[in-house]
Design a protein around this motif. Structure first.
Motif, PDB file in Angstrom:
ATOM      1  N   LEU A  65       0.875  -1.162   0.163  1.00  0.00           N
ATOM      2  CA  LEU A  65       0.005   0.088   0.111  1.00  0.00           C
ATOM      3  C   LEU A  65       0.736   1.524  -0.073  1.00  0.00           C
ATOM      4  O   LEU A  65       0.733   2.037  -0.755  1.00  0.00           O
ATOM      5  N   ALA A 108      -5.648   6.102   6.092  1.00  0.00           N
ATOM      6  CA  ALA A 108      -4.201   6.531   6.317  1.00  0.00           C
ATOM      7  C   ALA A 108      -3.718   6.324   7.786  1.00  0.00           C
ATOM      8  O   ALA A 108      -2.736   5.479   8.030  1.00  0.00           O
ATOM      9  N   SER A 149       0.928   3.946  -3.048  1.00  0.00           N
ATOM     10  CA  SER A 149       0.354   5.085  -2.787  1.00  0.00           C
ATOM     11  C   SER A 149       1.291   6.077  -3.084  1.00  0.00           C
ATOM     12  O   SER A 149       0.651   7.364  -2.813  1.00  0.00           O
ATOM     13  N   VAL A 178      -2.730   8.165   1.155  1.00  0.00           N
ATOM     14  CA  VAL A 178      -3.636   7.107   1.196  1.00  0.00           C
ATOM     15  C   VAL A 178      -4.853   8.224   1.742  1.00  0.00           C
ATOM     16  O   VAL A 178      -5.041   8.823   2.493  1.00  0.00           O
TER      17      VAL A 178
END
Length: 164
Positions: A26, A80, A30, A74
């Motif tokens: 991620l 986040a 991101s 994010v």
């Protein structure tokens, strides 16, 4: 011949490792262009996960500017903060109280000083520091985190500190 089902603790370890690897993916995915994570970021993180090196994984993420940029990219903020909370929860697996405290302080400093701007970025910083505050039990650490939270809020949204 039948095989025994996986031992529950093995299953739990596999789930935790998968979550850590998804977090790494991620952060890498991101990261906003033109910035990127370092070329060895994912391999370094995978090695830490494979060796059950929570401290190494936290250090690798915090030391990569692209990963931190990815964390702040994010959306929404709750996602986040959730990603950050996974990272912060790794502190519990770090051996030695002194190293845990040192990494928690580094984590707080990295988030507070992350080179992102705007009210939304400040709100993310405050929310992440609040999540870290909730995961830590040492009073001195909590005071430091609260002072960072108040300072960031005073800079970005001073009305939030007003009575009422």
């Amino acid at each position: 011949m039948t095989t025994a089902p996986p031992h529950p603790s093995s299953t739990l370890v596999n789930v935790a490792e998968h979550a850590e690897l998804r977090l790494v993916q991620l952060l890498a995915d991101s990261c906003p262009g033109p910035q990127s994570v370092s070329p060895s970021f994912q391999a370094d993180c995978k090695a830490c996960v494979g060796n059950a090196d929570a401290a190494g994984l936290v250090r690798t993420v915090l030391g990569d500017a692209g990963a931190i940029a990815g964390l702040f990219a994010v959306e929404p903020t709750e996602e986040a903060v959730g990603a950050f909370s996974l990272l912060a929860a790794l502190l519990e697996r770090v051996e030695g109280e002194a190293e845990q405290k040192s990494l928690a302080a580094t984590m707080a400093q990295t988030i507070a000083e992350a080179p992102v701007n705007g009210v939304d970025a400040s709100k993310k910083k405050v929310a992440m520091l609040a999540a870290l505050y909730n995961l830590r039990s040492d009073g001195t650490e909590k005071v430091d985190l609260l002072s960072r939270i108040v300072a960031l809020t005073a800079e970005s949204d001073p009305d939030a500190l007003a009575e009422g």
